[in-house]
Scaffold this motif. Structure first.
Motif, PDB file in Angstrom:
ATOM      1  N   PRO A 177     -35.772  -7.524 -34.542  1.00 29.25           N
ATOM      2  CA  PRO A 177     -35.879  -6.070 -34.711  1.00 29.25           C
ATOM      3  C   PRO A 177     -36.130  -5.594 -36.138  1.00 29.25           C
ATOM      4  O   PRO A 177     -36.469  -4.416 -36.339  1.00 29.25           O
ATOM      5  CB  PRO A 177     -34.527  -5.573 -34.204  1.00 29.25           C
ATOM      6  N   SER A 178     -36.024  -6.478 -37.120  1.00 27.21           N
ATOM      7  CA  SER A 178     -36.281  -6.050 -38.492  1.00 27.21           C
ATOM      8  C   SER A 178     -37.733  -5.635 -38.713  1.00 27.21           C
ATOM      9  O   SER A 178     -38.025  -4.886 -39.647  1.00 27.21           O
ATOM     10  CB  SER A 178     -35.910  -7.157 -39.481  1.00 27.21           C
ATOM     11  N   VAL A 192     -46.191  -3.582 -21.090  1.00 28.49           N
ATOM     12  CA  VAL A 192     -45.581  -2.282 -20.799  1.00 28.49           C
ATOM     13  C   VAL A 192     -44.800  -2.318 -19.489  1.00 28.49           C
ATOM     14  O   VAL A 192     -43.896  -1.502 -19.273  1.00 28.49           O
ATOM     15  CB  VAL A 192     -46.619  -1.140 -20.757  1.00 28.49           C
ATOM     16  N   TYR A 193     -45.117  -3.274 -18.604  1.00 31.15           N
ATOM     17  CA  TYR A 193     -44.429  -3.341 -17.325  1.00 31.15           C
ATOM     18  C   TYR A 193     -43.024  -3.933 -17.441  1.00 31.15           C
ATOM     19  O   TYR A 193     -42.188  -3.692 -16.572  1.00 31.15           O
ATOM     20  CB  TYR A 193     -45.208  -4.219 -16.336  1.00 31.15           C
ATOM     21  N   PRO A 248     -40.755  -1.375 -21.036  1.00 32.50           N
ATOM     22  CA  PRO A 248     -40.969  -2.338 -22.119  1.00 32.50           C
ATOM     23  C   PRO A 248     -39.683  -3.053 -22.522  1.00 32.50           C
ATOM     24  O   PRO A 248     -38.621  -2.447 -22.565  1.00 32.50           O
ATOM     25  CB  PRO A 248     -41.517  -1.477 -23.259  1.00 32.50           C
ATOM     26  N   ARG A 249     -39.820  -4.349 -22.862  1.00 38.96           N
ATOM     27  CA  ARG A 249     -38.647  -5.167 -23.166  1.00 38.96           C
ATOM     28  C   ARG A 249     -38.613  -5.663 -24.603  1.00 38.96           C
ATOM     29  O   ARG A 249     -37.687  -6.378 -24.983  1.00 38.96           O
ATOM     30  CB  ARG A 249     -38.606  -6.381 -22.223  1.00 38.96           C
ATOM     31  N   SER A 250     -39.604  -5.334 -25.403  1.00 37.97           N
ATOM     32  CA  SER A 250     -39.650  -5.778 -26.799  1.00 37.97           C
ATOM     33  C   SER A 250     -40.167  -4.632 -27.658  1.00 37.97           C
ATOM     34  O   SER A 250     -40.690  -3.628 -27.136  1.00 37.97           O
ATOM     35  CB  SER A 250     -40.578  -6.988 -26.957  1.00 37.97           C
ATOM     36  N   THR A 251     -40.044  -4.781 -28.977  1.00 37.30           N
ATOM     37  CA  THR A 251     -40.570  -3.761 -29.885  1.00 37.30           C
ATOM     38  C   THR A 251     -42.068  -3.576 -29.688  1.00 37.30           C
ATOM     39  O   THR A 251     -42.571  -2.454 -29.593  1.00 37.30           O
ATOM     40  CB  THR A 251     -40.272  -4.143 -31.338  1.00 37.30           C
ATOM     41  N   TYR A 252     -42.788  -4.677 -29.621  1.00 35.22           N
ATOM     42  CA  TYR A 252     -44.230  -4.606 -29.412  1.00 35.22           C
ATOM     43  C   TYR A 252     -44.542  -3.869 -28.120  1.00 35.22           C
ATOM     44  O   TYR A 252     -45.410  -2.979 -28.080  1.00 35.22           O
ATOM     45  CB  TYR A 252     -44.815  -6.016 -29.376  1.00 35.22           C
ATOM     46  N   ALA A 253     -43.827  -4.214 -27.047  1.00 33.27           N
ATOM     47  CA  ALA A 253     -44.066  -3.559 -25.764  1.00 33.27           C
ATOM     48  C   ALA A 253     -43.779  -2.064 -25.841  1.00 33.27           C
ATOM     49  O   ALA A 253     -44.523  -1.243 -25.286  1.00 33.27           O
ATOM     50  CB  ALA A 253     -43.206  -4.214 -24.687  1.00 33.27           C
ATOM     51  N   ASP A 290     -37.686 -11.742 -23.084  1.00 35.17           N
ATOM     52  CA  ASP A 290     -38.672 -12.444 -22.275  1.00 35.17           C
ATOM     53  C   ASP A 290     -38.536 -12.042 -20.809  1.00 35.17           C
ATOM     54  O   ASP A 290     -37.427 -11.838 -20.302  1.00 35.17           O
ATOM     55  CB  ASP A 290     -38.486 -13.956 -22.387  1.00 35.17           C
ATOM     56  N   VAL A 291     -39.661 -11.939 -20.121  1.00 29.54           N
ATOM     57  CA  VAL A 291     -39.660 -11.637 -18.689  1.00 29.54           C
ATOM     58  C   VAL A 291     -40.084 -12.879 -17.925  1.00 29.54           C
ATOM     59  O   VAL A 291     -40.702 -13.793 -18.477  1.00 29.54           O
ATOM     60  CB  VAL A 291     -40.573 -10.444 -18.365  1.00 29.54           C
ATOM     61  N   ARG A 292     -39.758 -12.898 -16.637  1.00 30.53           N
ATOM     62  CA  ARG A 292     -39.986 -14.098 -15.843  1.00 30.53           C
ATOM     63  C   ARG A 292     -41.423 -14.185 -15.325  1.00 30.53           C
ATOM     64  O   ARG A 292     -42.118 -15.146 -15.573  1.00 30.53           O
ATOM     65  CB  ARG A 292     -38.973 -14.125 -14.689  1.00 30.53           C
ATOM     66  N   HIS A 293     -41.846 -13.209 -14.564  1.00 31.42           N
ATOM     67  CA  HIS A 293     -43.172 -13.248 -13.950  1.00 31.42           C
ATOM     68  C   HIS A 293     -43.885 -11.914 -14.154  1.00 31.42           C
ATOM     69  O   HIS A 293     -43.319 -10.850 -13.893  1.00 31.42           O
ATOM     70  CB  HIS A 293     -43.086 -13.498 -12.443  1.00 31.42           C
ATOM     71  N   VAL A 294     -45.124 -11.962 -14.612  1.00 33.54           N
ATOM     72  CA  VAL A 294     -45.987 -10.777 -14.647  1.00 33.54           C
ATOM     73  C   VAL A 294     -47.383 -11.230 -14.230  1.00 33.54           C
ATOM     74  O   VAL A 294     -48.091 -11.867 -15.008  1.00 33.54           O
ATOM     75  CB  VAL A 294     -46.062 -10.117 -16.036  1.00 33.54           C
ATOM     76  N   VAL A 295     -47.751 -10.938 -12.998  1.00 32.51           N
ATOM     77  CA  VAL A 295     -49.053 -11.315 -12.462  1.00 32.51           C
ATOM     78  C   VAL A 295     -49.744 -10.059 -11.954  1.00 32.51           C
ATOM     79  O   VAL A 295     -49.159  -9.274 -11.206  1.00 32.51           O
ATOM     80  CB  VAL A 295     -48.906 -12.357 -11.330  1.00 32.51           C
TER      81      VAL A 295
END
Length: 353
Positions: A85-86, A122-123, A175-180, A311-316
């Motif tokens: 997060p820095s 974004v999902y 979203p699950r990260s800063t980038y997301a 981290d997410v498990r599946h994104v298809v």
């Protein structure tokens, strides 16, 4: 058509610029050569185009660059999982504030067509179904489950293991990260701009893009680049979890083709239309690592368990809207693309400071 390509010297932006030129358009490249993505100078593939080295966040620069421009293909961004997060303030300054300045300048210049580089991140998690409760939003994965090797998301209602499916563009944004988070914010900014101005926006939600010109040896690179860098050092690619997490790996030449289609296809005035840009051929991360190791003649992947925070498990992805709205179908098959990627030229090592 004169098209401004922000981030035009970068990985995807440079391929989009080439594809636009091949179709008879005049791409103008704007890039600040951010050290996290570039070496010490503009890459040689930029020599084909008009390149302006400058900062997207400079409104005076943009006012001049946008003169005579018919559409903007906005690729500029800090990408990747990052460090921690820095680096959140830097992500926001580049991705969100930069987009806000660009949209303001486009409004002042009377430009009404934007192709926005968004992302499947974004999902958050993809689409899942429970045997008992049908389609549900996956419950957050627990650290104790990850540590015990239980990687599949669970139903928030009954705790049953979920089955992954295809995620469509109407899925909730999570979203699950800063980038997301910055990618989601860019979509919101572009959507508001479209409603306020009557502009047209295609938001191309790229899935896992790979191919020549990727940056290497940096935590901001994609997983394919990280695996390739390890193999070139004679090391086994390190795969987190059990390697069975599913993704859609799409070749950068296909992503460039999608950008050309979006530039040339009228959208809906006053609206942002999100579209999955994917291969339609899902594979696991473990399959990518194994195929790349075989193509490079390197050691087999090392599966180590664990997961990074967020981290997410599946994104298809569901590719249906890209086909129906843009006429887009990926041309590069996974086996062919990965085999070529073993020897594709990558960007010089990036600086982190």
């Amino acid at each position: 058509m004169r098209v401004l390509v922000t981030g035009g010297a970068g990985f995807i932006g440079s391929h989009a610029a080439d594809a636009l030129a091949d179709r008879g358009h005049h791409p103008v490249l704007l890039d600040n050569l951010l050290p996290k993505a570039h070496g010490t100078a503009a890459p040689e593939w930029s020599d084909r185009h008009e390149l302006i080295v400058g900062d997207l966040r400079d409104p005076d620069l943009l006012a001049g660059v946008l003169r005579g421009v018919d559409a903007v293909c906005h690729q500029a961004a800090m990408v990747g999982h990052g460090l921690d997060p820095s680096d959140a303030p830097e992500y926001v300054r580049h991705n969100d504030y930069g987009t806000a300045v660009l949209l303001s300048a486009m409004h002042a210049a009377g430009i009404g067509r934007l192709v926005l580089a968004s992302s499947m991140v974004v999902y958050g998690e993809g689409r899942y179904a429970c045997p008992a409760h049908g389609v549900v939003r996956a419950a957050p994965r627990q650290a104790e489950d990850i540590e015990a090797g239980r990687f599949e998301p669970r139903c928030p209602r009954c705790g049953a293991e979920l089955s992954p499916g295809l995620v469509a563009e109407d899925a909730p944004i999570d979203p699950r990260s800063t980038y997301a988070a910055t990618k989601a914010a860019k979509e919101h900014l572009a959507s508001a701009w479209a409603r306020q101005t009557g502009g047209e926006v295609w938001a191309l939600r790229y899935h896992n893009v790979y191919g020549p010109r990727m940056p290497r040896d940096t935590p901001y690179a994609g997983v394919a680049s990280l695996f390739r860098s390890a193999l070139r050092r004679g090391e086994a690619p390190v795969v987190l979890e059990d390697g069975r997490q599913r993704r859609d790996f799409v070749h950068v030449s296909d992503v460039a083709a999608a950008n050309v289609l979006a530039v040339e296809t009228a959208g809906v005035p006053g609206s942002m239309i999100p579209v999955n840009i994917c291969s339609g051929e899902p594979h696991t991360v473990g399959e990518l690592a194994a195929a790349l190791a075989a193509a490079c003649g390197g050691p087999e992947p090392r599966v180590v368990g664990g997961a990074r925070p967020g981290d997410v498990r599946h994104v298809v992805a569901d590719p249906a809207n890209a086909r129906s709205l843009l006429g887009f179908r990926a041309a590069v098959r996974f086996a062919d693309g990965v085999a070529a990627f073993a020897t594709d030229p990558l960007r010089e090592p990036a600086a982190l400071g």
